[in-house]
Scaffold this motif. Sequence first.
Motif, PDB file in Angstrom:
ATOM      1  N   MET A  65       0.808  -1.108  -0.105  1.00 12.79           N
ATOM      2  CA  MET A  65       0.003  -0.207   0.047  1.00 12.79           C
ATOM      3  C   MET A  65       0.676   1.187  -0.002  1.00 12.79           C
ATOM      4  SD  MET A  65      -3.081  -0.940   2.650  1.00 12.79           S
ATOM      5  CE  MET A  65      -3.772   0.823   2.575  1.00 12.79           C
ATOM      6  N   SER A  66       1.892   1.274   0.718  1.00 11.71           N
ATOM      7  CA  SER A  66       2.782   2.630   1.048  1.00 11.71           C
ATOM      8  C   SER A  66       3.371   2.820  -0.494  1.00 11.71           C
ATOM      9  CB  SER A  66       3.646   2.360   2.107  1.00 11.71           C
ATOM     10  OG  SER A  66       3.100   2.232   3.353  1.00 11.71           O
ATOM     11  N   LEU A  67       4.139   1.661  -1.061  1.00 10.11           N
ATOM     12  CA  LEU A  67       4.732   1.691  -2.375  1.00 10.11           C
ATOM     13  C   LEU A  67       3.924   2.083  -3.097  1.00 10.11           C
ATOM     14  CD1 LEU A  67       7.453   1.374  -3.506  1.00 10.11           C
ATOM     15  CD2 LEU A  67       6.766  -1.236  -4.093  1.00 10.11           C
ATOM     16  N   SER A  68       2.665   1.752  -3.475  1.00 11.18           N
ATOM     17  CA  SER A  68       1.859   2.034  -4.463  1.00 11.18           C
ATOM     18  C   SER A  68       1.439   3.764  -4.181  1.00 11.18           C
ATOM     19  CB  SER A  68       0.386   1.275  -4.606  1.00 11.18           C
ATOM     20  OG  SER A  68      -0.160   1.664  -3.253  1.00 11.18           O
ATOM     21  N   ARG A  69       1.388   4.103  -3.137  1.00 11.57           N
ATOM     22  CA  ARG A  69       1.010   5.614  -2.956  1.00 11.57           C
ATOM     23  C   ARG A  69       2.377   6.344  -3.306  1.00 11.57           C
ATOM     24  NH1 ARG A  69      -2.290   3.110   0.249  1.00 11.57           N
ATOM     25  NH2 ARG A  69      -4.216   4.174   0.992  1.00 11.57           N
ATOM     26  N   HIS A  70       3.721   5.797  -2.961  1.00 10.45           N
ATOM     27  CA  HIS A  70       4.699   6.348  -3.814  1.00 10.45           C
ATOM     28  C   HIS A  70       4.880   6.525  -4.934  1.00 10.45           C
ATOM     29  CE1 HIS A  70       8.903   7.557  -3.349  1.00 10.45           C
ATOM     30  NE2 HIS A  70       9.181   6.627  -4.328  1.00 10.45           N
ATOM     31  N   LEU A 180      -1.465   5.803   4.736  1.00 16.21           N
ATOM     32  CA  LEU A 180      -2.056   4.512   5.164  1.00 16.21           C
ATOM     33  C   LEU A 180      -3.147   4.739   6.366  1.00 16.21           C
ATOM     34  CD1 LEU A 180       1.060   2.377   5.610  1.00 16.21           C
ATOM     35  CD2 LEU A 180      -0.911   1.939   4.092  1.00 16.21           C
ATOM     36  N   PRO A 181      -4.324   4.319   6.699  1.00 13.82           N
ATOM     37  CA  PRO A 181      -5.245   4.538   7.727  1.00 13.82           C
ATOM     38  C   PRO A 181      -4.491   4.164   9.146  1.00 13.82           C
ATOM     39  CG  PRO A 181      -6.299   3.540   5.871  1.00 13.82           C
ATOM     40  CD  PRO A 181      -4.828   3.481   5.466  1.00 13.82           C
ATOM     41  N   TYR A 226      10.017   0.385   9.294  1.00 12.25           N
ATOM     42  CA  TYR A 226      10.571   1.531   8.947  1.00 12.25           C
ATOM     43  C   TYR A 226      10.334   2.118   7.400  1.00 12.25           C
ATOM     44  CZ  TYR A 226      14.051   5.015   7.888  1.00 12.25           C
ATOM     45  OH  TYR A 226      14.647   6.245   7.390  1.00 12.25           O
ATOM     46  N   VAL A 227      10.819   1.307   6.375  1.00  7.40           N
ATOM     47  CA  VAL A 227      10.342   1.478   5.132  1.00  7.40           C
ATOM     48  C   VAL A 227       9.054   1.738   4.803  1.00  7.40           C
ATOM     49  CG1 VAL A 227      10.631   0.689   2.825  1.00  7.40           C
ATOM     50  CG2 VAL A 227      12.507   0.303   4.314  1.00  7.40           C
ATOM     51  N   THR A 228       8.240   1.074   5.219  1.00  7.11           N
ATOM     52  CA  THR A 228       6.718   1.221   5.218  1.00  7.11           C
ATOM     53  C   THR A 228       6.340   2.607   5.379  1.00  7.11           C
ATOM     54  OG1 THR A 228       6.382  -1.166   5.153  1.00  7.11           O
ATOM     55  CG2 THR A 228       4.438   0.345   5.435  1.00  7.11           C
ATOM     56  N   SER A 238      12.785   9.794   4.579  1.00  7.15           N
ATOM     57  CA  SER A 238      14.223   9.892   3.704  1.00  7.15           C
ATOM     58  C   SER A 238      14.066   9.374   2.344  1.00  7.15           C
ATOM     59  CB  SER A 238      15.166   9.015   4.396  1.00  7.15           C
ATOM     60  OG  SER A 238      14.976   7.603   4.487  1.00  7.15           O
ATOM     61  N   ILE A 239      12.847   8.566   1.949  1.00  5.59           N
ATOM     62  CA  ILE A 239      12.650   8.119   0.758  1.00  5.59           C
ATOM     63  C   ILE A 239      11.731   9.351   0.174  1.00  5.59           C
ATOM     64  CG2 ILE A 239      11.854   6.269  -0.911  1.00  5.59           C
ATOM     65  CD1 ILE A 239      12.267   4.374   1.757  1.00  5.59           C
ATOM     66  N   ARG A 240      12.459   9.837  -0.889  1.00 12.60           N
ATOM     67  CA  ARG A 240      11.613  11.104  -1.316  1.00 12.60           C
ATOM     68  C   ARG A 240      11.333  10.995  -2.974  1.00 12.60           C
ATOM     69  NH1 ARG A 240      11.368  14.776   2.578  1.00 12.60           N
ATOM     70  NH2 ARG A 240      10.378  16.182   1.000  1.00 12.60           N
ATOM     71  N   VAL A 241      10.120  11.425  -3.477  1.00 18.32           N
ATOM     72  CA  VAL A 241       9.939  11.280  -4.737  1.00 18.32           C
ATOM     73  C   VAL A 241      10.799  11.931  -5.606  1.00 18.32           C
ATOM     74  CG1 VAL A 241       7.920  11.838  -6.460  1.00 18.32           C
ATOM     75  CG2 VAL A 241       7.435  10.781  -4.064  1.00 18.32           C
TER      76      VAL A 241
END
Length: 255
Positions: A65-70, A180-181, A226-228, A238-241
């Motif tokens: 879910m987090s990756l798809s939003r990213h 994420l909810p 943490y990554v999620t 720290s993971i930015r678009v």
Amino acid sequence: MHATLEQLPPSLTALCFAAATIVGWRIGWWSGRRVLTDLGEDPGNKFTDSSLALLGLLLGFTFSMSLSRHDQRRLMVVTESNAIGDFYTCASLLTDPGRTALQTVIRDYAKAKLAVTHGPISKTELDLAITHFTELQGRMTELVRNAISEGTPIVVPLTNTLNDVSSSGAARLAAYHDRLPAIIVLLLFMTSVVPAFLMGQQQGALPKVHITGTLSFVFLVTAVTYVTLDLNQPGKGSIRVSQEPMERLIASISQ
């Protein structure tokens, strides 16, 4: 709860997950020490295996879910940069002084969009940036209205590209706020602690403690968590678009 989770850095939240998991394991270990060791197969082990399987499923689900939003936020940057570029190209077909005035506002708008992504941004700073974007959009609309009133022959493409800029900006803002909810994050927290408690209870009933396996389990769960959470907080993570499409656009229209 949702606002509280957004205020906490992902690293701090992940450390809280790790601490709670270790505490849960320790409490389970103390509980297991009171149980006599059973050399046979304990039916209760099936509950531990089931909880671990549920934890793995939930970790994969929340990470996806987090990756798809990213990915959606990344696509919104491409969409908005294309919309601004099309609008700038269309504005170049106007005559002066309207052409220069509109192109200047478009450049300022693109630079303001890029500036807001340079570092972590608070809610107050984001609200001020949104107000500034709205003012620039209003200025662009006014200049387009003036061009139409002066009888420009490109009314339709000029209006359509202006609408695309407004729509893409709204879509990108919506993608930024899509998180994420909080109930899912809370469920992930509970699903991490409960298996640790059950594992600790099993190990406490045995004469040997599996420290290496336990620490490996805590480390892996914490790393995935943490990554999620980092992907789920675009304003603080720290993971930015990547802003490369917008940077290329600004470089091309500033020449």
